[in-house]
Design an enzyme around this catalytic site. Structure first.
Site, mmCIF file in Angstrom:
data_model
loop_
_atom_site.group_PDB
_atom_site.id
_atom_site.type_symbol
_atom_site.label_atom_id
_atom_site.label_comp_id
_atom_site.label_asym_id
_atom_site.label_seq_id
_atom_site.Cartn_x
_atom_site.Cartn_y
_atom_site.Cartn_z
ATOM 1 N N GLY A 57 0.822 -1.198 0.000
ATOM 2 C CA GLY A 57 0.000 0.000 0.000
ATOM 3 C C GLY A 57 0.855 1.246 0.000
ATOM 4 O O GLY A 57 2.071 1.198 0.194
ATOM 5 N N GLY B 154 0.928 5.595 1.173
ATOM 6 C CA GLY B 154 0.368 6.654 1.998
ATOM 7 C C GLY B 154 1.139 7.933 1.798
ATOM 8 O O GLY B 154 2.116 7.983 1.035
ATOM 9 N N GLY B 155 0.711 8.999 2.511
ATOM 10 C CA GLY B 155 1.356 10.285 2.335
ATOM 11 C C GLY B 155 2.800 10.306 2.780
ATOM 12 O O GLY B 155 3.580 11.137 2.325
ATOM 13 N N ASP C 277 -3.499 10.494 13.194
ATOM 14 C CA ASP C 277 -3.955 10.021 11.865
ATOM 15 C C ASP C 277 -4.687 8.685 11.991
ATOM 16 O O ASP C 277 -4.438 7.742 11.241
ATOM 17 C CB ASP C 277 -2.772 9.891 10.915
ATOM 18 C CG ASP C 277 -3.225 9.834 9.445
ATOM 19 O OD1 ASP C 277 -4.348 10.296 9.159
ATOM 20 O OD2 ASP C 277 -2.471 9.320 8.602
#
Length: 544
Positions: free
Chosen positions: A24, A26-27, A140
């Protein structure tokens, strides 16, 4: 990643990690499934993009994430194992969770049931209580950062990449976010975080409430076309009451989630521990059905099927018995066979019910467990009714069945047209006609089953199970099976009881006493959680 692709990562880390595939993005980086070559174990390897790795400020933030995460040791937090650095690459290896993220789970199987929602709130609540007690706010919490372990259903929190030390905590001097900077995921960001104000643990509680809303409904509560629009909604619009979006949930559960997403931090739970305590005191954790009772439920269901099959077989045998047999012979032979097989299965089921009694389960507890097994199916149907993907597949199934049904009738009609009258007065269809008949009957029977068998309706077998085994006949059967068994209080206390789901069960050999939902004992404090973790670590050392 923008410039550091998979092959480049393999080239730089190939001596230590065998990278298999991407998991995956993410930022703050890309996550790969890899194998630690030295320790021979699967890990999730998070790599910062190359253009970020050369940025001193972002690189430092990433390394602080690693140090923060690596200092944690909690069964509901994904552990960090090691850090790897080079001139244009920074990565860390964390525990690989065999499962899927909460976002993936909801997309795959639809909204969670009550038991799963409670387990999610408890597990993430325990993880946040642990982190907040050490002065760290996650900042987050979102469905992509909550992993669901496939084997146990346990929820684990990951990615403390934008965590910020609570001003009053021991890590206050190591703040990870510059003043006035908004960092996080807008859809799950608290109002105070969206406005770049100071945050504490109640910000994570707000995010957890939005995560629970998503898990309960399958949709994001605060969505919008742009990040700016979403942030404005977070600051100005209240989150819709969960009961209006998901009717049928227990009122204490919806009230707890609604309190989590209050706009004013003062109106939320004061701490993650308070949230878990409220869930425990409301006795929302659905009872865990013992494996022995599940086995008995399966045996009783099989007994129904066997009995139905033997009745049909006996009827066919009677109808087709040779004509030279007497009526008594024609009746007796199939009934003897049916009676022998049925009695054997009944005795086997009684033996299982008796073993439950010997293990300390009272007839009332056994019947309660049997009811819970079918109530699970009701809960699953309620979840499926909220899943848009299931509705879409159901519509496709009905369309396909509706097309097959007239097709089957047409095949039977063609088969009838191919028949020719035989000399003996009957009809002869030949091989083509036989094929058409078989195909037509198959299409019709499959279509009828697809139309009748809906994932949203209780099947006939379950209705019969409820009527037979949860009614007077079932109560008499269970009590007769347990007759003469003296229930030992010690055994009953340790073996039976529909136990509440424990999000972090004590390890084997641990002296920690589990808290029962109905015992009246208050929820675990941070100190008791630390004691559980110490017992868990000691057990691991003893096993290792």
């Amino acid at each position: 990643m923008a410039s550091t692709d998979l092959e480049q990562v393999r080239k730089r880390l190939g001596d230590r990690y065998a990278i298999e595939r991407e998991l995956g993005r993410g930022g703050m980086g890309t996550v790969y499934l890899a194998r630690d070559v030295r320790l021979d174990r699967a890990v999730a390897l998070k790599v910062l993009p190359a253009e970020f790795a050369v940025d001193a400020a972002l690189r430092e933030r990433f390394l602080r994430e690693t140090r923060t995460s690596a200092s944690f040791s909690h069964p509901n937090i994904v552990p960090v194992h090691a850090v790897e650095e080079s001139e244009d690459l920074v990565a860390f290896a964390m525990g690989y969770v065999e499962g899927e993220s909460l976002a993936e789970k909801v997309r795959r199987s639809g909204p969670l049931g009550v038991r799963e929602l409670v387990r999610l709130l408890q597990d993430v609540g325990y993880a946040l209580a642990y982190a907040h007690g050490r002065g760290v706010v996650h900042r987050d919490i979102k469905p992509d950062n909550v992993m669901i372990e496939r084997a146990t259903g346990r929820a684990l929190v990951m990615d403390f990449g934008i965590a910020r030390a609570i001003s009053a905590g021991p890590l206050a001097k190591a703040g990870l976010t510059r003043v006035g900077e908004v960092v996080g995921t807008p859809e799950y960001m608290s109002p105070e975080q969206a406005s770049a104000d100071a945050v504490d643990g109640r910000s994570d509680i707000y995010s957890l409430g939005l995560v629970a809303f998503f898990a309960a409904t399958g949709r994001t509560a605060m969505a919008g076309p742009t990040s700016q629009r979403i942030l404005i909604r977070q600051l100005t619009e209240p989150v819709p009451p969960l009961a209006s979006e998901r009717p049928g949930l227990p009122e204490p559960l919806t009230a707890a989630i609604d309190r989590c997403v209050a706009k004013d931090p003062v109106d939320r739970f004061a701490s993650a521990e308070a949230l878990v305590e409220a869930i425990d005191q409301a006795q929302l954790a659905a009872p865990e059905i013992p494996i022995q009772i599940r086995g008995l439920a399966q045996e009783l269901s099989t007994l129904l099927l066997v009995s139905l099959f033997m009745i049909l077989l006996s009827a066919v045998t009677l109808r087709n018995a040779p004509g030279d047999l007497s009526n008594l012979d024609r009746l007796l032979l199939p009934l003897v066979i049916f009676f022998g097989i049925a009695m054997t299965r009944v005795l086997q089921a009684m033996a299982m019910a008796r073993r439950l009694a010997e293990a300390g389960f009272s007839p009332t507890e056994t019947l309660r467990g049997l009811r819970a097994t079918v109530d699970e199916q009701d809960s699953l149907r309620s979840q499926l009714k909220l899943d848009l993907e299931t509705h879409r597949r159901r519509r496709k199934t009905l369309i396909m069945a509706g097309m097959q049904l007239p097709g089957g009738v047409a095949l039977l009609y063609l088969a009838s047209r191919l028949r020719v009258r035989a000399p003996n007065g009957g009809f002869n269809s030949g091989i083509p006609g036989i094929v058409l008949v078989i195909s037509g009957l198959l299409l019709i029977s499959v279509s009828v089953v697809l139309i009748i068998r809906s994932p949203f309706r209780m099947p006939p077998g379950e209705r019969v199970f409820r009527w037979l085994w949860l009614g007077p006949i079932g109560r008499a059967f269970i009590r007769r099976s347990a007759r003469g068994v003296a229930t030992s209080p010690a055994v009953a206390g340790s073996q039976s009881g529909m136990r509440a789901v424990s999000p972090t069960p004590p390890p084997v050999g641990s002296t920690v006493t589990p808290v029962r939902a109905h015992s009246g004992v208050s929820a675990p404090t941070l100190e008791s959680l630390d004691a559980r973790l110490a017992a868990l670590e000691q057990w691991r050392r003893e096993q290792g």
